[in-house]
Design a protein around this motif. Structure first.
Motif, PDB file in Angstrom:
ATOM      1  N   ARG A 110      13.356 -53.007  85.044  1.00 28.69           N
ATOM      2  CA  ARG A 110      13.338 -52.182  86.250  1.00 28.69           C
ATOM      3  C   ARG A 110      12.327 -52.717  87.267  1.00 28.69           C
ATOM      4  N   VAL A 111      11.130 -53.084  86.797  1.00 30.47           N
ATOM      5  CA  VAL A 111      10.113 -53.629  87.688  1.00 30.47           C
ATOM      6  C   VAL A 111      10.609 -54.930  88.325  1.00 30.47           C
ATOM      7  N   ALA A 147      21.135 -60.390  82.494  1.00 31.09           N
ATOM      8  CA  ALA A 147      21.538 -60.657  83.875  1.00 31.09           C
ATOM      9  C   ALA A 147      22.215 -59.440  84.492  1.00 31.09           C
ATOM     10  N   LEU A 148      23.022 -58.748  83.714  1.00 26.30           N
ATOM     11  CA  LEU A 148      23.663 -57.534  84.209  1.00 26.30           C
ATOM     12  C   LEU A 148      22.639 -56.437  84.464  1.00 26.30           C
ATOM     13  N   GLU A 149      21.607 -56.365  83.614  1.00 23.56           N
ATOM     14  CA  GLU A 149      20.565 -55.349  83.807  1.00 23.56           C
ATOM     15  C   GLU A 149      19.803 -55.573  85.110  1.00 23.56           C
ATOM     16  N   LEU A 150      19.712 -56.814  85.563  1.00 21.19           N
ATOM     17  CA  LEU A 150      19.098 -57.098  86.860  1.00 21.19           C
ATOM     18  C   LEU A 150      20.096 -56.933  88.005  1.00 21.19           C
ATOM     19  N   ALA A 151      21.333 -57.337  87.780  1.00 19.08           N
ATOM     20  CA  ALA A 151      22.333 -57.301  88.853  1.00 19.08           C
ATOM     21  C   ALA A 151      22.750 -55.891  89.220  1.00 19.08           C
ATOM     22  N   PRO A 153      21.099 -52.787  89.344  1.00 21.34           N
ATOM     23  CA  PRO A 153      20.305 -52.107  90.370  1.00 21.34           C
ATOM     24  C   PRO A 153      20.213 -52.891  91.674  1.00 21.34           C
ATOM     25  N   LEU A 154      20.292 -54.217  91.594  1.00 16.27           N
ATOM     26  CA  LEU A 154      20.266 -55.036  92.799  1.00 16.27           C
ATOM     27  C   LEU A 154      21.491 -54.760  93.667  1.00 16.27           C
TER      28      LEU A 154
END
Length: 241
Positions: A110-111, A147-151, A153-154
């Motif tokens: 999240r950060v 990568a999905l966990e970053l993409a 929220p982005l």
């Protein structure tokens, strides 16, 4: 065009406790354990130490004085039109990324995603974001795709469609971290397939956690170009120099 479904959970925002409940859980720095600041799980010192990337080659994101194309990319242009790296792979990003990638620390994710939103909000906006996928066997073992966990929220924050599942990894390649640059390229040859369905937009950005030699992102970009995508960028959290 395929997308993701956003299911709201009562009492939660983006999978986290809703804002009125945050006072129950004081922010704590994920890098050193001190009190958090800037409304994030990073203390003021670690936040100030974030290794935001400086001038870099626009095609490979390696540091370059002045930020122009590097000699290697001028001599042999890569299949990526533009690479945006938020951080150099250094403290505290080099502690947070492995926690997300290997230990399921979604607070660290999240950060990092918040920082990516800050850094990429002014980038050329693609028509869609595509997370670089894990092979199905590795996904089953790990239980999630970093990568999905970053993409996710982005895409939500920048209001860009997220196309998860369009790009597939068809071969269970060996761990890239154990290979040199040439072996990484051989390891990933033909490793990606595009399930385009009704077609893909003309401009997409691949999202990944770390770019080392670029072999993974280049292999994915080649598959997308073969499927008809005209421009492929990469948005990565950190670049290894």
């Amino acid at each position: 065009m395929a997308g993701t479904v956003n299911r709201s959970i009562p009492g939660k925002v983006d999978g986290c406790p809703a804002a009125p409940l945050r006072w129950l859980f004081p922010l704590r720095c994920l890098a050193c354990g001190e009190a958090g600041a800037h409304r994030r799980d990073l203390c003021a010192a670690c936040h100030a130490a974030l290794p935001w990337q400086g001038p870099a080659c626009p095609r490979c994101a390696l540091p370059v004085p002045g930020g122009g194309p590097c000699a290697a990319c001028l001599a042999a242009p890569p299949p990526l039109d533009r690479v945006h790296a938020v951080f150099d792979y250094a403290f505290p990003a080099d502690r947070l990324l492995p926690r997300l990638k290997f230990h399921g620390d979604f607070a660290a994710g999240r950060v990092l995603a918040q920082c990516m939103v800050d850094a990429l909000s002014a980038a050329d906006r693609p028509d869609a974001l595509l997370p670089v996928p894990l092979h199905a066997a590795r996904l089953r073992r790990r239980g999630y795709d970093q990568a999905l966990e970053l993409a996710r929220p982005l895409a939500r924050a920048l209001q860009v469609p997220l196309l998860a599942g369009v790009l597939r990894r068809t071969r269970a390649t060996g761990a890239q971290s154990r290979l040199d640059a040439e072996a990484r390229q051989r390891n990933l040859r033909g490793a990606f397939r595009v399930d385009a369905g009704d077609g893909l937009p003309g401009h997409v950005a691949l999202v990944d956690d770390v770019m080392t030699t670029g072999a993974t992102l280049h292999a994915a970009a080649r598959a997308l170009r073969a499927a008809g995508v005209r421009r492929v960028d990469a948005w990565v959290c950190a670049r290894v120099a």
